[in-house]
Design an enzyme around this catalytic site. Structure first.
Site, PDB file in Angstrom:
ATOM      1  N   HIS A  13      18.412 -16.387  17.764  1.00 49.28           N
ATOM      2  CA  HIS A  13      18.784 -16.758  19.104  1.00 49.28           C
ATOM      3  C   HIS A  13      18.805 -15.718  20.109  1.00 49.28           C
ATOM      4  O   HIS A  13      19.003 -16.230  21.127  1.00 49.28           O
ATOM      5  CB  HIS A  13      20.957 -16.352  18.332  1.00 49.28           C
ATOM      6  CG  HIS A  13      21.111 -14.816  18.794  1.00 49.28           C
ATOM      7  ND1 HIS A  13      20.534 -13.631  17.843  1.00 49.28           N
ATOM      8  CD2 HIS A  13      21.547 -14.061  20.261  1.00 49.28           C
ATOM      9  CE1 HIS A  13      20.561 -12.573  17.846  1.00 49.28           C
ATOM     10  NE2 HIS A  13      21.678 -12.568  19.177  1.00 49.28           N
ATOM     11  N   LYS A  30      18.625 -16.596  10.766  1.00 47.28           N
ATOM     12  CA  LYS A  30      18.294 -15.551   9.910  1.00 47.28           C
ATOM     13  C   LYS A  30      18.763 -14.697   9.145  1.00 47.28           C
ATOM     14  O   LYS A  30      20.808 -14.573   9.247  1.00 47.28           O
ATOM     15  CB  LYS A  30      17.171 -14.593  11.035  1.00 47.28           C
ATOM     16  CG  LYS A  30      18.953 -14.366  12.182  1.00 47.28           C
ATOM     17  CD  LYS A  30      18.230 -13.493  13.224  1.00 47.28           C
ATOM     18  CE  LYS A  30      17.644 -11.943  11.986  1.00 47.28           C
ATOM     19  NZ  LYS A  30      18.749 -10.694  12.387  1.00 47.28           N
ATOM     20  N   LYS A  80      20.695   0.494  15.762  1.00 49.50           N
ATOM     21  CA  LYS A  80      22.319   0.714  16.217  1.00 49.50           C
ATOM     22  C   LYS A  80      22.700   2.224  16.624  1.00 49.50           C
ATOM     23  O   LYS A  80      21.949   2.857  16.721  1.00 49.50           O
ATOM     24  CB  LYS A  80      22.893   0.458  14.568  1.00 49.50           C
ATOM     25  CG  LYS A  80      21.934  -0.706  14.555  1.00 49.50           C
ATOM     26  CD  LYS A  80      24.001  -1.707  14.187  1.00 49.50           C
ATOM     27  CE  LYS A  80      23.258  -3.424  13.606  1.00 49.50           C
ATOM     28  NZ  LYS A  80      23.154  -4.868  14.648  1.00 49.50           N
ATOM     29  N   GLU A  95      21.412  -0.918  20.485  1.00 45.53           N
ATOM     30  CA  GLU A  95      22.786  -1.497  20.698  1.00 45.53           C
ATOM     31  C   GLU A  95      23.708   0.100  20.544  1.00 45.53           C
ATOM     32  O   GLU A  95      22.925   1.046  20.082  1.00 45.53           O
ATOM     33  CB  GLU A  95      22.873  -2.028  19.793  1.00 45.53           C
ATOM     34  CG  GLU A  95      22.041  -3.238  19.543  1.00 45.53           C
ATOM     35  CD  GLU A  95      23.199  -4.752  17.768  1.00 45.53           C
ATOM     36  OE1 GLU A  95      23.621  -4.743  17.934  1.00 45.53           O
ATOM     37  OE2 GLU A  95      21.495  -4.066  17.128  1.00 45.53           O
ATOM     38  N   LYS A 115      18.818 -16.989  24.455  1.00 45.90           N
ATOM     39  CA  LYS A 115      19.046 -16.996  25.798  1.00 45.90           C
ATOM     40  C   LYS A 115      18.414 -17.264  26.799  1.00 45.90           C
ATOM     41  O   LYS A 115      17.334 -17.016  26.889  1.00 45.90           O
ATOM     42  CB  LYS A 115      18.465 -15.604  25.624  1.00 45.90           C
ATOM     43  CG  LYS A 115      19.830 -14.137  24.500  1.00 45.90           C
ATOM     44  CD  LYS A 115      19.827 -13.158  24.100  1.00 45.90           C
ATOM     45  CE  LYS A 115      20.199 -12.258  23.697  1.00 45.90           C
ATOM     46  NZ  LYS A 115      21.564 -12.533  23.474  1.00 45.90           N
ATOM     47  N   ASP A 136      16.277  -6.146  10.324  1.00 43.89           N
ATOM     48  CA  ASP A 136      16.921  -7.780  10.989  1.00 43.89           C
ATOM     49  C   ASP A 136      16.746  -7.497  12.441  1.00 43.89           C
ATOM     50  O   ASP A 136      16.891  -8.602  13.392  1.00 43.89           O
ATOM     51  CB  ASP A 136      18.336  -6.371  11.026  1.00 43.89           C
ATOM     52  CG  ASP A 136      19.575  -6.947  11.734  1.00 43.89           C
ATOM     53  OD1 ASP A 136      19.872  -8.499  11.504  1.00 43.89           O
ATOM     54  OD2 ASP A 136      20.267  -6.468  12.585  1.00 43.89           O
ATOM     55  N   HIS A 139      13.595 -11.758  16.318  1.00 42.97           N
ATOM     56  CA  HIS A 139      14.185 -10.741  18.106  1.00 42.97           C
ATOM     57  C   HIS A 139      12.430 -10.483  18.926  1.00 42.97           C
ATOM     58  O   HIS A 139      11.955 -10.703  19.631  1.00 42.97           O
ATOM     59  CB  HIS A 139      14.884 -10.539  18.385  1.00 42.97           C
ATOM     60  CG  HIS A 139      16.090 -10.652  17.646  1.00 42.97           C
ATOM     61  ND1 HIS A 139      16.678 -12.367  17.458  1.00 42.97           N
ATOM     62  CD2 HIS A 139      17.659  -9.931  16.986  1.00 42.97           C
ATOM     63  CE1 HIS A 139      17.981 -12.489  16.561  1.00 42.97           C
ATOM     64  NE2 HIS A 139      18.508 -11.213  16.129  1.00 42.97           N
ATOM     65  N   ARG A 187      34.885 -22.337   1.094  1.00 41.11           N
ATOM     66  CA  ARG A 187      35.680 -22.351  -0.463  1.00 41.11           C
ATOM     67  C   ARG A 187      37.436 -22.017  -0.313  1.00 41.11           C
ATOM     68  O   ARG A 187      38.212 -22.739  -0.781  1.00 41.11           O
ATOM     69  CB  ARG A 187      35.345 -20.969  -1.411  1.00 41.11           C
ATOM     70  CG  ARG A 187      35.756 -21.487  -2.790  1.00 41.11           C
ATOM     71  CD  ARG A 187      35.713 -19.606  -3.247  1.00 41.11           C
ATOM     72  NE  ARG A 187      34.167 -19.082  -2.778  1.00 41.11           N
ATOM     73  CZ  ARG A 187      33.660 -18.166  -3.407  1.00 41.11           C
ATOM     74  NH1 ARG A 187      33.832 -17.663  -3.688  1.00 41.11           N
ATOM     75  NH2 ARG A 187      33.050 -17.786  -2.538  1.00 41.11           N
TER      76      ARG A 187
HETATM   77  C1  BG6 Z   1      21.606  -9.986  15.536  1.00 43.54           C
HETATM   78  C2  BG6 Z   1      21.646  -8.672  14.553  1.00 43.54           C
HETATM   79  O1  BG6 Z   1      20.524 -10.809  15.036  1.00 43.54           O
HETATM   80  O2  BG6 Z   1      21.703  -9.530  16.403  1.00 43.54           O
HETATM   81  C3  BG6 Z   1      22.888  -8.093  14.237  1.00 43.54           C
HETATM   82  O3  BG6 Z   1      21.481  -9.205  13.027  1.00 43.54           O
HETATM   83  C4  BG6 Z   1      22.296  -7.290  15.541  1.00 43.54           C
HETATM   84  O4  BG6 Z   1      22.429  -6.603  13.535  1.00 43.54           O
HETATM   85  C5  BG6 Z   1      22.656  -8.920  16.897  1.00 43.54           C
HETATM   86  O5  BG6 Z   1      24.110  -6.804  16.247  1.00 43.54           O
HETATM   87  C6  BG6 Z   1      22.629  -8.997  18.764  1.00 43.54           C
HETATM   88  O6  BG6 Z   1      22.713 -10.254  19.264  1.00 43.54           O
HETATM   89  P1  BG6 Z   1      22.920 -10.059  20.426  1.00 43.54           P
HETATM   90  O7  BG6 Z   1      22.806 -10.961  21.113  1.00 43.54           O
HETATM   91  O8  BG6 Z   1      24.158  -8.786  20.705  1.00 43.54           O
HETATM   92  O9  BG6 Z   1      21.626  -8.800  21.555  1.00 43.54           O
END
Ligand code: BG6
Length: 507
Positions: A199, A169, A359, A237, A203, A256, A261, A62
């Site tokens: 993602h 996602k 988290k 995390e 890895k 999430d 994952h 935008r």
């Molecule tokens: C994302 C989540 O898919 O993965 C996040 O939405 C998370 O909440 C992140 O922090 C962590 O990714 P990585 O690669 O740092 O482990």
């Protein structure tokens, strides 16, 4: 030996995989993901010589930007977040194909301008009509962008060119919304044109699960219920939700992270050997194992959700989730989730899989621990083995990438005493090659049309099928258990394993 089967013919895999003439359009180009991951990944790919000379990058947003403003944003993102050194000549080449299209997602004129930009790039940069559309946008905007692409002919593959959609996602919010979204996407794009991002599959260490299991002889014979006691998959995390309140509140840790994952990690850890390493064969095995996942009978006993309270982390005071900016002070969103599942097949019958994520935990670590049964008989007296734990193979996904094998060894000395020791493989020590960032690998695969590392419709839907009953149970029962920031989650999660005579690893 078939060259279409790279598991059996690794020589193919060693050739540099360079994308052909193509371009990438990013929707949501002003977002965090784009700045921190996507733009740097494009530059790193260019810097490694893996993009074609005329590669083009189009931003759609935008903001009232000229092409130069967009280029400056990409430049800053690259300088700050790229993995490879900045080289002026690579940048100068990349900038030739950079364009910006200003508009909102419901703006027909903007999509017409996008079409014009693509045609102009085909002529100026030789992109051959081959474009991937990266939807790095909030889920509620997926349908409108997909429909606009259709309406303006941008999804059409003419004269041998390709068009692909890359979808970030979360893919839906539950099974129903995922099915609706899949229906919308597949009305416009064929299944070979859709790339859903998880993602974690990009890895190195995650891909190495397949190498470890299926390229070796020593692990697979014991990778089953006869030897394995249980499996723990942890994604911890230390960060809180940062500036992501708008996205995170109401979504929570299980949606999430577990839905995508962790269930993908489970699938790769538990699936049978695929007939080949191609996308269909891999998806078939992952789908089979996800379809065999069984939820515990008592969800109150074998699932736990938590929410971080104020605490100390890394020597600093951390606020609780409910005090974070933008969070509803009555929010019941889980920032921690732990679940126990089984897999109903011959290999895994009776073996629990414990999955947890959170988290503001003790530290950032992702690992898969395959924990083995005790030796069926010990010739040593019990005092000798007091310090002997269970044997384990730990796949260290991050940050200290590698594999650890833990077993008992005699303690040097004149008496027989056995203690746990570890044998470590560390990427940093064994390889001089550097790992590409997950998004580099995934963007390259999209441009190459290689779908191995992208979850299919069925996988996404099965994962929601696993999670939906848990979320429903949580909605109807109580509130998340509190845990102080900087700890390893709520005590309820420890109790959950203790009841089974087991305990969480402290990675
Ligand atoms: C994302 C989540 O898919 O993965 C996040 O939405 C998370 O909440 C992140 O922090 C962590 O990714 P990585 O690669 O740092 O482990």
């Amino acid at each position: 030996m078939s060259s279409s089967n790279p598991l059996r013919d690794p020589a193919d895999r060693r050739l540099p995989r360079i994308a052909g003439p193509s371009g990438l359009v990013i929707f949501g180009v002003t977002g965090d993901l784009s700045r921190k991951k996507l733009m740097p990944a494009v530059y790193d790919l260019a810097n490694r010589g893996l993009l074609p000379p005329g590669f083009s990058l189009v931003g759609f947003a935008r903001r009232d930007w000229e092409h130069e403003d967009f280029a400056q944003v990409v430049h800053d993102a690259v300088k700050e977040h790229s993995r490879t050194p900045f080289r002026e000549e690579v940048w100068q080449q990349l900038i030739q194909g950079m364009r910006f299209v200003q508009g909102t997602f419901d703006d027909d004129d903007a999509f017409e301008r996008l079409r014009g930009t693509i045609e102009e790039l085909d002529k100026a940069q030789g992109t051959g009509g081959n474009f991937a559309f990266y939807l790095s946008v909030p889920p509620k905007s997926f349908p409108v962008v997909i429909q606009q692409l259709k309406k303006h002919g941008l999804a059409d593959q003419t004269n041998g060119s390709w068009r692909r959609a890359v979808i970030e996602k979360p893919f839906g919010h539950d099974l129903k919304s995922a099915e609706e979204l899949n229906a919308i996407v597949h009305e416009v794009f064929g299944s070979d044109q859709v790339f859903r991002i998880d993602h974690y599959l990009g890895k190195e260490t995650v891909q190495n699960i397949l190498a470890l299991r299926f390229a070796n002889t020593m692990f697979e014979p014991i990778w089953n219920r006869s030897y394995v006691d249980h499996i723990q998959i942890t994604m911890a995390e230390d960060i809180g939700i940062g500036g992501r309140a708008g996205y995170y509140d109401g979504i929570g840790a299980a949606r999430d992270v577990i839905q995508n994952h962790l269930l993908q990690l489970l699938a790769l850890t538990a699936m049978e050997e695929p007939a080949s390493f191609d996308a269909d064969a891999l998806a078939a095995e992952k789908t089979k194992v996800l379809g065999a996942v069984r939820l515990p009978k008592d969800l109150g006993r074998d699932t736990v959700r938590g929410q971080y309270a104020a605490g100390w982390q890394g020597g600093a005071k951390a606020v609780g989730y409910l005090e974070e900016d933008g969070i509803d002070p009555k929010s019941k969103t889980d920032t921690y989730a732990a679940i126990k599942v089984g897999i109903d097949n011959r290999r895994w019958a009776g073996v629990p899989f414990y999955l947890r994520t959170g988290k503001r935990l003790g530290r950032r670590v992702t690992e898969i621990a395959v924990v083995f049964q005790r030796a069926p008989h010990s010739p040593f007296d019990t005092t000798a083995t007091e310090e002997l734990g269970s044997n384990a193979i730990v796949i260290r996904v991050q940050p200290d990438e590698g594999v650890t094998v833990r077993f008992g060894s005699k303690v040097p000395g004149t008496s027989m005493e056995i203690r746990d020791v570890s044998m470590d493989f560390a990427y940093g020590e064994s390889f001089t090659e550097s790992s590409p960032e997950a998004y580099e690998r995934l963007i390259l695969d999209v441009l190459l049309g290689d779908a191995n590392l992208f979850p299919r419709t069925e996988e996404v839907e099965l994962s929601w099928k696993i999670l939906d009953p848990i979320e429903e149970y949580w909605d109807e029962h109580g509130t998340p258990a509190q845990y102080p920031a900087g700890t390893w989650g709520p005590v309820e999660a420890d109790d959950m394993l203790e009841r089974d005579g087991r305990s969480w690893r402290r990675p």
